[in-house]
Design an enzyme around this catalytic site. Structure first.
Site, short mmCIF file in Angstrom:
data_model
loop_
_atom_site.label_atom_id
_atom_site.label_comp_id
_atom_site.label_asym_id
_atom_site.label_seq_id
_atom_site.Cartn_x
_atom_site.Cartn_y
_atom_site.Cartn_z
NE ARG A 67 -2.33 -1.05 3.68
CZ ARG A 67 -1.86 -0.19 4.58
NH1 ARG A 67 -1.97 1.13 4.39
NH2 ARG A 67 -1.30 -0.62 5.68
CE1 TYR A 195 0.60 -6.02 -1.81
CE2 TYR A 195 -0.61 -4.13 -0.96
CZ TYR A 195 0.00 -5.35 -0.76
OH TYR A 195 -0.02 -5.91 0.48
CE LYS A 204 -6.02 -3.08 5.09
NZ LYS A 204 -6.28 -3.53 6.46
CG HIS A 224 -7.28 -2.16 10.67
ND1 HIS A 224 -6.00 -1.67 10.75
CD2 HIS A 224 -7.21 -3.22 9.86
CE1 HIS A 224 -5.19 -2.43 10.03
NE2 HIS A 224 -5.89 -3.37 9.48
CB SER A 246 1.00 -3.45 9.71
OG SER A 246 -0.07 -2.90 9.00
CB CYS A 248 0.82 -6.36 16.13
SG CYS A 248 1.78 -4.86 16.35
CG ASP A 273 -7.52 -6.51 7.67
OD1 ASP A 273 -6.70 -6.15 8.55
OD2 ASP A 273 -7.64 -5.92 6.60
NE ARG A 364 0.14 -8.41 2.39
CZ ARG A 364 -0.55 -7.70 3.30
NH1 ARG A 364 -1.69 -8.16 3.77
NH2 ARG A 364 -0.09 -6.56 3.74
C1 OXD Z 1 -2.83 -3.96 6.43
C2 OXD Z 1 -3.36 -5.15 5.74
O1 OXD Z 1 -1.87 -3.36 5.95
O2 OXD Z 1 -4.34 -5.72 6.24
O3 OXD Z 1 -3.38 -3.60 7.47
O4 OXD Z 1 -2.84 -5.52 4.68
MN MN Z 2 -5.19 -4.72 7.89
#
Ligand code: OXD
Ligand code: MN
Length: 584
Positions: A67, A195, A204, A224, A246, A248, A273, A364
């Site tokens: 991102r 991406y 998102k 989130h 992110s 964690c 997510d 991913r």
């Molecule tokens: C993020 C994802 O960056 O879920 O939070 O990819």
């Molecule tokens: Mn996320």
């Protein structure tokens, strides 16, 4: 007469000038066609169909692997409505700047019209989006990540109640890349990136940025957050939602294999997510997962960190930017094996070892949620699931105890608003840069974050039994730099403590930051952890917290007068509780 959707598709085609328009129906046959076509044109690389049936590898452009927050904009008429934490452009200026990038962008390409539902089809809380894209990889990914195709078109009918998202790969150049959101008209434009987080507009862009705006307007919450269910020995399941920045371990927590399974505690996955949470007529907060799949980070994923996902991704999964073994299986750093010889790296070159990783660190897997062995039988409950605990967390090497509970809703909102994560020098455990990330929404809140805090403050009193709000830190290190807590499946012990608090079964020690477990209130049998380590894990050091309180005060400065007084009051209360204890 054309429907609003047909008119928008026509208008978008006029601008982008594709050679062909395909309306996606989400069928198996369509997926097979897309797969064939991508295998032909090289967008898909076939993985080992014996060990990974219907799994493919996609390699994105090397300059398009994550991102891009600096190229992501919230375009509200007034700048203040986007707030100090978002990039802003005026809507007219954004359109003037970005429209030319769409002009003729789909020449010689196929335009896919991808209708999708966020949330279970039968849920009153679900919403419809339509993405127009010239990327078949995006169309195939949206099929996994949402309820895509006919089901969405049937639900939409002739209505104009959908969020349009126009996406083109453009020329994939970062100089001509923009991800722009128009929350006032509920519109998304994304150009120049293929991406996931930039291009799968249901994720998102809609489910968080646009949805957070809608949620404030309509009195609900778009967060989130993962959603999990903790089953106790009687079979009762208590639902919890958790926000972490992110890196964690959010997906790992959502899909955890419980270390207390033999005692009857297991964890069910509802989402990894995003949570959409509504106040139900009985005053509970009910959550749905708007997504239908997991778009998870591969490196670090293995049979110990996330055994459930390792099972799930063995079929019908799209891998993006992982490495590949010579038997055509996906591979990444941190998978259980040492690098085998004959690896192909994420760019498609023979991997020569050394310093550069074989898989991209942000590589991913995209897999249907239903494939996880831990998926809850109720994950698609149209009415959502009642949330009893909200959890915030971050990586704090020294500061935060393993877990603490806030005093009340308002204090919990303050805990979420001051959330932060640190980069640590892994070997030494020295503290690096602290990034404040309120509710893990910093890059995803579609409006002024002060107003977002206010919205949170207003939700609590509307709930009959507001969820308890906790903070966790799996990443505390001892003076020797080593992690004090084993993490992963052992984290269920912390979830169990929360459940025991909710049920009124255990006491806790009052500290300036909230309620911290007494050592005996944690279920630690079967875990070898010394009393000293436990004391270190649970310690609240007033001097460290006084410094934290000052850092929080500095962070809040950027919100100026718009910061809700209740948040400021919580900060002052913390300061005074600490003042009574600190050595200054
Ligand atoms: C993020 C994802 O960056 O879920 O939070 O990819
Ligand atoms: Mn996320």
């Amino acid at each position: 007469m054309s429907t609003p959707l047909e008119s928008w598709v026509e208008e978008s085609a006029k601008l982008t000038k594709p050679s062909k328009i395909v309306w996606c129906d989400g069928s198996e046959a369509e997926n097979e066609r897309l797969t064939e076509q991508m295998l032909d044109d090289g967008s898909y690389i076939e993985l080992n169909q014996e060990t990974y049936p219907r799994c493919y590898l996609h390699r994105s452009s090397p300059n398009d692997v994550a991102r891009t927050e600096s190229l992501t904009f919230i375009c509200t008429r007034k700048k203040i409505d986007a707030g100090p934490t978002n990039n802003w452009m005026a809507p007219a200026e954004a359109k003037e700047k970005v429209r030319p990038l769409f002009d003729g962008a789909m020449k010689g390409r196929t335009m896919y019209v991808v209708p999708y539902i966020l949330g279970p089809a039968a849920s009153p809380y679900s919403k419809i989006g339509v993405e127009i894209t010239d990327s078949p990889y995006v169309a195939a990914s949206m099929r996994i990540m949402s309820r895509m195709g006919r089901v969405a078109l049937d639900l939409l009918g002739r209505s104009d109640d959908f969020v349009p998202g126009l996406h083109s790969l453009g020329d994939l150049s970062p100089e001509r890349r923009f991800i722009v959101h128009f929350p006032e008209e509920k519109l998304i434009w994304s150009v120049g990136s293929g991406y996931g987080g930039n291009a799968l507009l249901g994720k998102k862009c809609f489910a968080l940025r646009i949805a957070s705006w809608m949620a404030r307007e309509q009195g609900w919450m778009a967060e989130h957050m993962l959603i999990l269910g903790l089953e106790d020995p009687s079979g009762k399941v208590t639902y919890m939602a958790a926000a972490f920045p992110s890196a964690c371990g959010k997906t790992n927590l959502a899909m955890m294999v419980s270390a207390l399974t033999s005692q009857g505690y297991r964890v069910w996955t509802i989402g990894d997510d995003i949570a959409w949470m509504h106040i139900a007529s009985d005053g509970t907060l009910r959550a749905i997962n708007p997504e239908a799949g997991f778009f998870g980070v591969a490196p670090g994923t293995n049979g110990k960190t996330n055994p459930n996902v390792m099972t799930a991704i063995h079929h019908d999964t799209i891998f993006t930017n992982t490495a590949m073994t010579d038997s055509r299986e996906p591979w990444w750093e941190g998978i259980d094996s040492t690098p085998p010889s004959g690896l192909t790296d994420w760019k498609g070159n023979q991997w020569s070892g050394g310093k550069t990783p074989a898989a991209h660190p942000n590589s991913r897997y995209t897999e249907p949620a239903s494939q996880s062995p831990s998926i809850s039988p109720y994950w698609e409950n149209p009415n959502g699931l009642p949330i009893s605990a909200l959890i915030f967390g971050g990586r704090r090497a020294r500061l935060a105890p393993l877990v603490y509970e806030s005093y009340k809703w308002q204090h919990g909102v303050f805990v979420g608003a001051t959330m932060a994560s640190e980069t640590t020098a892994a070997a030494t455990g020295t503290v690096g840069v602290t990034r404040r990330d309120p509710m893990a929404m910093l890059p995803f809140c579609g409006y002024n974050m002060s107003d977002y805090f206010r919205h949170w403050l207003e939700i609590g009193p509307k709930l009959k039994n507001p969820p308890r709000i906790f903070h966790v830190n799996w990443f505390r290190r001892g003076t020797d730099g080593q992690f004090l807590w084993p993490g992963y499946g052992e984290n269920v012990r912390v979830l169990k403590w929360m459940l025991d608090r909710i049920e009124g079964r255990v006491g806790a020690s009052e500290t300036p930051i909230g309620w911290v477990p007494t050592p005996s209130s944690l279920t630690l049998d079967g875990l070898s952890i010394s009393r000293d380590t436990l004391n270190e894990l649970l310690a609240v050091n007033p001097d460290d917290w006084a410094q934290e309180e000052q850092a929080v005060a500095r962070f809040f400065e950027k919100f100026g007068d718009r910061l809700p007084a209740a948040i400021r009051d919580e900060q002052k209360s913390l300061a005074s509780r600490l003042g009574a204890l600190t050595s200054r």
